[in-house]
Write a protein that holds these residues in place. Structure first.
Motif, mmCIF file in Angstrom:
data_model
loop_
_atom_site.group_PDB
_atom_site.id
_atom_site.type_symbol
_atom_site.label_atom_id
_atom_site.label_comp_id
_atom_site.label_asym_id
_atom_site.label_seq_id
_atom_site.Cartn_x
_atom_site.Cartn_y
_atom_site.Cartn_z
ATOM 1 N N SER A 1 28.980 -8.587 47.556
ATOM 2 C CA SER A 1 30.231 -9.018 48.241
ATOM 3 C C SER A 1 30.891 -7.898 49.262
ATOM 4 N N TYR A 2 30.642 -6.678 48.709
ATOM 5 C CA TYR A 2 31.201 -5.693 49.484
ATOM 6 C C TYR A 2 30.498 -5.537 50.874
ATOM 7 N N LEU A 3 29.118 -5.458 50.781
ATOM 8 C CA LEU A 3 28.117 -5.332 52.143
ATOM 9 C C LEU A 3 28.150 -6.508 53.068
ATOM 10 N N GLY A 4 28.262 -7.790 52.135
ATOM 11 C CA GLY A 4 28.339 -8.959 52.705
ATOM 12 C C GLY A 4 26.559 -9.331 53.219
ATOM 13 N N VAL A 5 25.654 -8.736 52.363
ATOM 14 C CA VAL A 5 24.273 -8.799 52.598
ATOM 15 C C VAL A 5 23.435 -9.988 52.389
ATOM 16 N N GLY A 6 24.220 -10.904 51.528
ATOM 17 C CA GLY A 6 23.464 -12.237 51.416
ATOM 18 C C GLY A 6 22.033 -12.237 50.836
ATOM 19 N N ALA A 7 21.230 -13.044 51.453
ATOM 20 C CA ALA A 7 19.891 -13.146 51.118
ATOM 21 C C ALA A 7 18.916 -11.883 50.971
ATOM 22 N N ILE A 8 19.584 -10.643 51.634
ATOM 23 C CA ILE A 8 18.880 -9.442 51.668
ATOM 24 C C ILE A 8 18.875 -8.930 50.199
ATOM 25 N N MET A 9 20.107 -8.919 49.596
ATOM 26 C CA MET A 9 20.215 -8.404 48.265
ATOM 27 C C MET A 9 20.795 -9.567 47.448
ATOM 28 N N PRO A 10 20.059 -10.061 46.863
ATOM 29 C CA PRO A 10 20.632 -11.186 45.882
ATOM 30 C C PRO A 10 21.218 -10.641 44.740
ATOM 31 N N VAL A 11 22.351 -11.368 44.201
ATOM 32 C CA VAL A 11 22.723 -11.187 42.890
ATOM 33 C C VAL A 11 21.786 -11.502 41.676
ATOM 34 N N ARG A 12 21.795 -10.537 40.784
ATOM 35 C CA ARG A 12 20.551 -10.766 39.725
ATOM 36 C C ARG A 12 21.455 -11.014 38.250
ATOM 37 N N LEU A 13 20.888 -12.019 37.539
ATOM 38 C CA LEU A 13 21.586 -12.478 36.378
ATOM 39 C C LEU A 13 20.602 -12.078 35.401
ATOM 40 N N MET A 14 20.991 -11.151 34.487
ATOM 41 C CA MET A 14 20.092 -10.818 33.325
ATOM 42 C C MET A 14 20.619 -11.037 31.922
ATOM 43 N N ALA A 15 19.548 -11.282 31.021
ATOM 44 C CA ALA A 15 19.832 -11.571 29.599
ATOM 45 C C ALA A 15 18.744 -10.969 28.814
ATOM 46 N N LEU A 16 18.964 -10.936 27.718
ATOM 47 C CA LEU A 16 17.905 -10.154 26.825
ATOM 48 C C LEU A 16 16.562 -10.980 27.044
ATOM 49 N N GLY A 17 15.692 -10.183 26.741
ATOM 50 C CA GLY A 17 14.184 -11.100 26.790
ATOM 51 C C GLY A 17 13.816 -11.974 25.621
ATOM 52 N N GLU A 18 14.653 -11.923 24.534
ATOM 53 C CA GLU A 18 14.444 -12.931 23.537
ATOM 54 C C GLU A 18 15.142 -14.164 23.900
ATOM 55 N N ASP A 19 16.040 -14.097 24.671
ATOM 56 C CA ASP A 19 16.777 -15.389 25.185
ATOM 57 C C ASP A 19 16.213 -15.905 26.524
#
Length: 54
Positions: A19-37
């Protein structure tokens, strides 16, 4: 919030930079969860049609 409502903890990475840089598809947001889930989280996101294409 959807994953948390199913008892799966998760966190977003790079949301501030996105949101700060407004880089869109160049730097996507990543959703992380535990491997077991991983498979349960993917199933929930798939059911809600919330996964990116590909």
């Amino acid at each position: 919030m959807l994953l948390e409502s199913h008892g799966i903890g998760s966190i977003l990475f790079d949301a501030e930079m996105h949101s700060y840089l407004g880089v869109g598809a160049i730097m996507p947001v990543r959703l992380m969860a535990l491997g077991e889930d991983r498979f349960e989280a993917l199933s929930i996101l798939r059911e809600g049609d919330l996964l990116p294409p590909g």
